[in-house]
Design a protein around this motif. Structure first.
Motif, PDB file in Angstrom:
ATOM      1  N   LYS A 113       0.832  -1.211   0.000  1.00 17.51           N
ATOM      2  CA  LYS A 113       0.000   0.000   0.000  1.00 17.51           C
ATOM      3  C   LYS A 113       0.864   1.259   0.000  1.00 17.51           C
ATOM      4  CE  LYS A 113      -4.124  -2.040   1.971  1.00 17.51           C
ATOM      5  NZ  LYS A 113      -4.746  -2.481   3.220  1.00 17.51           N
ATOM      6  N   SER A 114       2.004   1.168   0.656  1.00 17.35           N
ATOM      7  CA  SER A 114       2.902   2.316   0.696  1.00 17.35           C
ATOM      8  C   SER A 114       3.455   2.591  -0.704  1.00 17.35           C
ATOM      9  CB  SER A 114       4.044   2.024   1.679  1.00 17.35           C
ATOM     10  OG  SER A 114       4.719   3.187   2.024  1.00 17.35           O
ATOM     11  N   ALA A 115       3.800   1.530  -1.407  1.00 19.62           N
ATOM     12  CA  ALA A 115       4.320   1.688  -2.776  1.00 19.62           C
ATOM     13  C   ALA A 115       3.241   2.295  -3.675  1.00 19.62           C
ATOM     14  CB  ALA A 115       4.766   0.335  -3.322  1.00 19.62           C
ATOM     15  N   ALA A 116       1.976   1.964  -3.372  1.00 21.60           N
ATOM     16  CA  ALA A 116       0.873   2.489  -4.186  1.00 21.60           C
ATOM     17  C   ALA A 116       0.421   3.871  -3.706  1.00 21.60           C
ATOM     18  CB  ALA A 116      -0.293   1.509  -4.144  1.00 21.60           C
ATOM     19  N   LYS A 117       1.157   4.447  -2.763  1.00 21.47           N
ATOM     20  CA  LYS A 117       0.873   5.787  -2.195  1.00 21.47           C
ATOM     21  C   LYS A 117      -0.510   5.879  -1.565  1.00 21.47           C
ATOM     22  CE  LYS A 117       3.992   8.546  -4.976  1.00 21.47           C
ATOM     23  NZ  LYS A 117       4.093   9.401  -6.111  1.00 21.47           N
ATOM     24  N   ASP A 118      -0.992   4.782  -1.028  1.00 20.35           N
ATOM     25  CA  ASP A 118      -2.233   4.814  -0.254  1.00 20.35           C
ATOM     26  C   ASP A 118      -2.005   5.823   0.871  1.00 20.35           C
ATOM     27  OD1 ASP A 118      -3.840   4.231   2.051  1.00 20.35           O
ATOM     28  OD2 ASP A 118      -4.399   2.320   1.131  1.00 20.35           O
ATOM     29  N   PRO A 119      -2.915   6.818   1.014  1.00 18.16           N
ATOM     30  CA  PRO A 119      -2.643   7.915   1.973  1.00 18.16           C
ATOM     31  C   PRO A 119      -2.305   7.425   3.385  1.00 18.16           C
ATOM     32  CG  PRO A 119      -4.689   8.292   0.758  1.00 18.16           C
ATOM     33  CD  PRO A 119      -4.164   6.972   0.291  1.00 18.16           C
ATOM     34  N   TYR A 124       4.832   4.870   5.731  1.00 15.78           N
ATOM     35  CA  TYR A 124       5.175   3.748   6.607  1.00 15.78           C
ATOM     36  C   TYR A 124       6.627   3.289   6.399  1.00 15.78           C
ATOM     37  CZ  TYR A 124       0.836   2.392   9.027  1.00 15.78           C
ATOM     38  OH  TYR A 124      -0.240   2.324   9.869  1.00 15.78           O
ATOM     39  N   TYR A 125       7.187   3.619   5.259  1.00 13.24           N
ATOM     40  CA  TYR A 125       8.563   3.179   4.951  1.00 13.24           C
ATOM     41  C   TYR A 125       9.394   4.419   4.618  1.00 13.24           C
ATOM     42  CZ  TYR A 125       6.530  -1.440   5.062  1.00 13.24           C
ATOM     43  OH  TYR A 125       5.896  -2.567   5.487  1.00 13.24           O
ATOM     44  N   ILE A 126      10.668   4.200   4.349  1.00 10.88           N
ATOM     45  CA  ILE A 126      11.568   5.341   4.149  1.00 10.88           C
ATOM     46  C   ILE A 126      11.823   5.503   2.645  1.00 10.88           C
ATOM     47  CG2 ILE A 126      13.820   6.296   4.781  1.00 10.88           C
ATOM     48  CD1 ILE A 126      13.552   4.594   7.409  1.00 10.88           C
ATOM     49  N   TRP A 127      11.052   6.347   2.036  1.00  9.56           N
ATOM     50  CA  TRP A 127      11.102   6.578   0.587  1.00  9.56           C
ATOM     51  C   TRP A 127      11.871   7.853   0.285  1.00  9.56           C
ATOM     52  CZ3 TRP A 127       9.177   2.822  -2.450  1.00  9.56           C
ATOM     53  CH2 TRP A 127       8.192   1.973  -1.930  1.00  9.56           C
ATOM     54  N   ARG A 128      12.627   7.841  -0.786  1.00 15.90           N
ATOM     55  CA  ARG A 128      13.320   9.051  -1.225  1.00 15.90           C
ATOM     56  C   ARG A 128      13.396   9.053  -2.750  1.00 15.90           C
ATOM     57  NH1 ARG A 128      12.648  10.010   3.231  1.00 15.90           N
ATOM     58  NH2 ARG A 128      13.990  10.878   4.835  1.00 15.90           N
ATOM     59  N   PRO A 129      13.290  10.265  -3.331  1.00 18.12           N
ATOM     60  CA  PRO A 129      13.489  10.336  -4.782  1.00 18.12           C
ATOM     61  C   PRO A 129      14.950  10.083  -5.129  1.00 18.12           C
ATOM     62  CG  PRO A 129      13.163  12.528  -3.829  1.00 18.12           C
ATOM     63  CD  PRO A 129      13.009  11.549  -2.707  1.00 18.12           C
ATOM     64  N   GLY A 130      15.213   9.666  -6.357  1.00 20.20           N
ATOM     65  CA  GLY A 130      16.593   9.509  -6.794  1.00 20.20           C
ATOM     66  C   GLY A 130      17.226  10.878  -7.019  1.00 20.20           C
ATOM     67  N   ARG A 131      18.544  10.906  -7.010  1.00 16.40           N
ATOM     68  CA  ARG A 131      19.239  12.178  -7.243  1.00 16.40           C
ATOM     69  C   ARG A 131      19.787  12.206  -8.669  1.00 16.40           C
ATOM     70  NH1 ARG A 131      23.753  12.923  -4.698  1.00 16.40           N
ATOM     71  NH2 ARG A 131      24.049  10.713  -4.231  1.00 16.40           N
ATOM     72  N   GLY A 132      20.402  13.310  -9.007  1.00 22.22           N
ATOM     73  CA  GLY A 132      21.063  13.435 -10.307  1.00 22.22           C
ATOM     74  C   GLY A 132      20.083  13.804 -11.411  1.00 22.22           C
ATOM     75  N   LYS A 133      20.668  14.049 -12.615  1.00 15.54           N
ATOM     76  CA  LYS A 133      19.856  14.529 -13.746  1.00 15.54           C
ATOM     77  C   LYS A 133      18.752  13.548 -14.111  1.00 15.54           C
ATOM     78  CE  LYS A 133      22.720  17.688 -16.355  1.00 15.54           C
ATOM     79  NZ  LYS A 133      24.128  17.425 -16.642  1.00 15.54           N
ATOM     80  N   ASP A 134      19.128  12.254 -14.135  1.00 15.05           N
ATOM     81  CA  ASP A 134      18.130  11.262 -14.531  1.00 15.05           C
ATOM     82  C   ASP A 134      17.260  10.831 -13.352  1.00 15.05           C
ATOM     83  OD1 ASP A 134      19.984   9.922 -13.044  1.00 15.05           O
ATOM     84  OD2 ASP A 134      20.340   8.308 -14.479  1.00 15.05           O
ATOM     85  N   GLY A 135      17.538  11.398 -12.176  1.00 13.58           N
ATOM     86  CA  GLY A 135      16.744  11.064 -10.987  1.00 13.58           C
ATOM     87  C   GLY A 135      16.906   9.617 -10.550  1.00 13.58           C
ATOM     88  N   LYS A 136      17.996   8.987 -10.952  1.00  8.72           N
ATOM     89  CA  LYS A 136      18.164   7.565 -10.625  1.00  8.72           C
ATOM     90  C   LYS A 136      19.350   7.301  -9.693  1.00  8.72           C
ATOM     91  CE  LYS A 136      14.710   5.470 -12.606  1.00  8.72           C
ATOM     92  NZ  LYS A 136      14.539   4.810 -13.876  1.00  8.72           N
ATOM     93  N   LYS A 137      20.059   8.371  -9.323  1.00  2.71           N
ATOM     94  CA  LYS A 137      21.202   8.155  -8.408  1.00  2.71           C
ATOM     95  C   LYS A 137      20.667   7.884  -7.001  1.00  2.71           C
ATOM     96  CE  LYS A 137      25.223  10.555  -8.777  1.00  2.71           C
ATOM     97  NZ  LYS A 137      25.875  11.879  -8.815  1.00  2.71           N
ATOM     98  N   PHE A 138      21.386   7.030  -6.271  1.00  2.06           N
ATOM     99  CA  PHE A 138      20.917   6.685  -4.925  1.00  2.06           C
ATOM    100  C   PHE A 138      20.782   7.935  -4.051  1.00  2.06           C
ATOM    101  CE2 PHE A 138      23.461   2.649  -5.777  1.00  2.06           C
ATOM    102  CZ  PHE A 138      22.349   1.981  -6.249  1.00  2.06           C
TER     103      PHE A 138
END
Ligand code: NOJ
Length: 556
Positions: A113-119, A124-138
Motif C-alpha cells: 500500500k505504501s508503494a501504491a501511495k495509499d494515503p 510507513y517506509y523510508i522513501w526518497r526520490p533519486g538524485r542526479g539529472k536522470d533522478g536515478k542516483k541513490f
C-alpha cells in the motif's frame, strides 16, 4: 542486584525451519516442536525463544515478515502455536517471540500500500526520490548489512526505499507515529495471547538521522553512524517499554556493535530503562577482525577482555545475556573449540559461559555438540548474507577465489541452520520427507539419541551445568565476576563471589595440549562440582579440561 525471574532463565532457542518436522514435508514446524517439548524441558531450561514463526516469504528465513498476526503456513496454524504455548507453559517454560520491526517483508500489505501511495500507508517506509539529472542516483551512500547499497528502486512508486538488510526487507519508518502504534498493537497481540517476552531484532537501528546524510566512506556498513543508534532511539524504545510494563514480560534487544558503555544507556535498571537486556556481539569476535568473514586465529585473551568488561560494567546496575551460538553464528566448537576434541571442548565451552552472570541461552544442536557443515561449493549455501559477502569480497580483489570461498564457509550462518540431528536414522530423524536443507554427514555419530544413551555425553553435561547454575545461583547467576590468570593465553579462569561469601571457581584449559594445573587458584576446602575429566585434577590439565568448584562461606 535485584533478583528477577527472567534473570535466572536458561533459554533454548529454536530456529523453527530446521528443528523438527512433524508432517513429513521436509520443513520444521510447530507439530514437530510440540513433540519435542519434553526433550527441551529435560535440559533443565525454563524458556523457549522462537526465531520468527510469522507468515513470511522466507527471503531471510522469517526475518522478513509479511503478516505479524499469522503463523507461517509451513510451520502450522495459530492453533498449533497456541498448543505449543500451552504445552510450554504447562511444563513450566516461558515462551519468547522474535519481534522484527526494523523492517518488514516487501510482501507485507503495508509495503504494497505504501508503494501504491495509499494515503494511510505512504509514510510507513523510508522513501526518497533519486538524485542526479536522470533522478536515478541513490539518495545517499549508505550500505546494507547484507553488503551492497541500501536503496532499492520501486517502479510503482517511482522512488527508492531504504533497506538496511536484504532488498526484500524494507525499513519501517518509526518516525511516523502511526507505525509506532502498529508496533505496539503487534506487541499487545502476542502479550495478550500469553507470550512472556520479546527478543527484538536489530532494535537499535530503528531510528535514522533526519535528512539521511551520507555516511563516512567505509567499505562496509557505510552510513551506520546515522542509525546505530539514531537520534530518537531512546524515545521510541521508551514508548514500546510502556506496552510491556503492563505485562509480566521482558524485552531483550539485539544490538550489533554494542559496547558496555553504550549498553548502559538502554539497560541500566531504573526509571529510564528501555530494555531488560541486550544481545551484544563482542564475545563472538575472538576469531575474526570486525566481521566474521575476516577470520583470525582464536584469541583467548581477546575473549577474556570482553567478558571482563561486560561482567564488571553490568554488575549491580544492569543485566547481561550469555550465549555462544545462535542462528547467525557458526557452531562454537568449530570456532572456539576443536572438532578433534569435540566432546572435551564442547563441555569446556559449556562451562566457560554458563556460570557468567546473565540470562543464559542455548541454541538448538549446541547441547549435542553439532559442528559446522563441510560446504563444498557455492550451491551448498542458501543464505542471502553469504552471497552478498561473496560479492563484496570479490569486488575488493583482495582475496583469491579459494580464500573467498573459505571465508564464506567459515562465517556462513548456514552452518547453524542445518537440520537438527535427532538420531542415526535417515535424515537424522529430522523428517520422514526430503529435508529442505542439508543434514550434516556426521549425524550417525552426533545425534540426540546417541548423546542420551551416553552418560558422559555433551548433552548430559549441559544438563548438569544448567542445573548447577540454578543450584548455586547466588554465585553463578548473581555473583561478582573476578578474573584469574588474566594474562594466560591458555587458561580461562574466574571466581564468582556470592553475597553470602560463597565462591564458585571455574578453571578451563582452552587449548588442545596439556598445561600445568594452577592449583593456587582453587581455595582450600573447595568442593569440586563438575569436571569433564574424571576424578581429581592432576598436576597437568588435559586438552580442554574444565573444572568447577564451590567454597561455602565459613559457617555455611
Ligand atoms: C538479525 C537476525 O538475527 C538475522 O538473522 C537477520 O538476518 C537480521 N537481524 C535481519 O532481520
Amino acid at each position: 542486584m535485584k533478583k528477577t525471574w527472567f534473570k535466572e532463565l536458561s533459554v533454548y532457542q529454536i530456529w523453527p525451519r530446521s528443528f523438527a518436522d512433524g508432517n513429513g514435508d521436509g520443513v520444521g514446524d510447530l507439530t514437530g516442536v510440540l513433540g519435542k517439548l519434553d526433550y527441551i524441558k529435560s535440559l533443565g531450561v525454563d524458556a523457549i525463544w522462537f526465531s520468527p514463526l510469522y507468515a513470511s516469504p522466507q527471503k531471510d528465513y522469517g526475518y522478513d515478515i509479511a503478516d505479524y498476526y499469522n503463523i507461517n503456513p509451513e510451520y502450522g496454524t495459530m492453533e498449533d502455536f497456541k498448543a505449543v504455548l500451552d504445552g510450554a507453559h504447562s511444563r513450566g517454560m516461558k515462551v519468547i517471540m522474535d519481534l522484527v520491526v526494523n523492517h518488514t517483508s516487501d510482501q507485507h500489505e503495508w509495503f504494497k500500500k505504501s508503494a501504491a501511495k495509499d494515503p494511510k500507508y505512504k509514510d510507513y517506509y523510508i522513501w526518497r526520490p533519486g538524485r542526479g539529472k536522470d533522478g536515478k542516483k541513490f539518495p545517499n551512500n549508505w550500505m546494507s548489512t547484507f553488503p551492497g547499497n541500501a536503496w532499492q528502486w520501486n517502479e510503482e512508486r517511482g522512488e527508492y526505499y531504504l533497506h538496511l538488510f536484504a532488498v526484500e526487507q524494507p525499513d519501517l519508518n518509526h518516525d511516523n507515529p502511526a507505525v509506532r502504534e502498529e508496533v505496539k498493537n503487534v506487541m499487545r497481540f502476542w502479550l495478550d495471547m500469553g507470550v512472556d517476552g520479546f527478543r527484538e531484532d536489530v532494535i537499535t537501528y530503528i531510528s535514522k538521522r533526519e535528512g539521511l546524510p551520507n555516511g563516512f566512506p567505509l567499505p562496509i556498513m557505510r552510513g551506520m553512524e546515522h542509525y546505530s543508534p539514531g537520534p530518537n532511539i531512546h524515545k521510541y524504545l521508551k514508548e514500546y517499554r510502556q506496552v510491556v510494563k503492563n505485562y509480566d514480560a521482558f524485552q531483550l534487544g539485539e544490538a550489533p556493535m554494542m559496547t558496555p558503555k553504550n549498553a548502559l544507556k538502554y539497560i541500566t535498571e531504573g526509571e529510564d530503562q528501555q530494555l531488560d537486556m541486550m544481545f551484544q556481539f563482542q564475545h563472538m569476535e575472538a576469531d575474526c577482525f570486525m566481521t566474521s568473514y575476516l577470520r583470525t586465529k582464536f584469541n583467548l585473551r581477546k575473549l577474556k577482555k570482553v567478558y571482563r568488561n561486560w561482567q564488571h560494567k553490568m554488575y549491580g546496575v544492569a543485566w547481561n545475556t550469555n550465549y555462544l551460538e545462535n542462528h547467525d553464528q557458526p557452531r562454537v566448537i568449530s570456532r572456539y573449540g576443536s572438532e578433534k576434541f569435540r566432546r572435551e571442548s564442547g563441555k569446556a565451552l559449556a562451562t566457560l559461559y554458563t556460570f557468567m552472570s546473565g540470562t543464559h541461552f542455548v541454541y538448538q544442536g549446541q547441547e549435542i555438540g553439532m559442528l559446522d557443515y563441510p560446504f563444498k561449493g557455492w550451491d551448498d549455501f542458501v543464505d542471502v548474507a553469504t552471497f552478498c559477502a561473496k560479492d563484496i569480497m570479490e569486488k575488493t580483489h583482495l582475496f583469491s577465489e579459494k580464500k573467498v570461498f573459505e571465508n564464506c564457509a567459515y562465517a556462513a550462518r548456514d552452518n547453524a541452520r542445518t537440520c537438527m540431528q535427532w538420531s542415526a536414522e535417515e535424515n537424522a530423524g529430522f523428517t520422514t520427507g526430503k529435508p529442505w536443507f542439508h543434514v550434516n554427514p556426521n549425524y550417525k555419530q552426533i545425534n540426540v539419541a546417541a548423546e542420551e544413551s551416553d552418560p558422559d555425553s555433551i548433552l548430559n553435561y549441559y544438563r548438569a551445568v544448567i542445573a548447577l547454575r540454578k543450584q548455586y545461583k547466588d554465585a553463578a547467576i548473581y555473583g561478582k565476576y573476578v578474573e584469574k590468570l588474566g594474562r594466560s593465553k591458555k587458561i580461562f579462569a574466574y571466581d564468582k563471589l556470592a553475597e553470602d561469601g560463597g565462591v564458585m571457581t571455574v578453571i578451563i584449559n582452552m587449548t588442545d595440549g596439556e598445561v600445568a594445573f594452577p592449583s593456587g587458584c582453587v581455595p582450600t576446602g573447595a568442593k569440586q562440582l563438575i569436571s569433564n575429566y574424571p576424578g581429581a585434577p592432576g598436576s597437568v590439565m588435559k586438552p580442554y579440561e574444565a573444572r568447577v568448584w564451590y567454597t561455602a562461606a565459613p559457617g555455611k
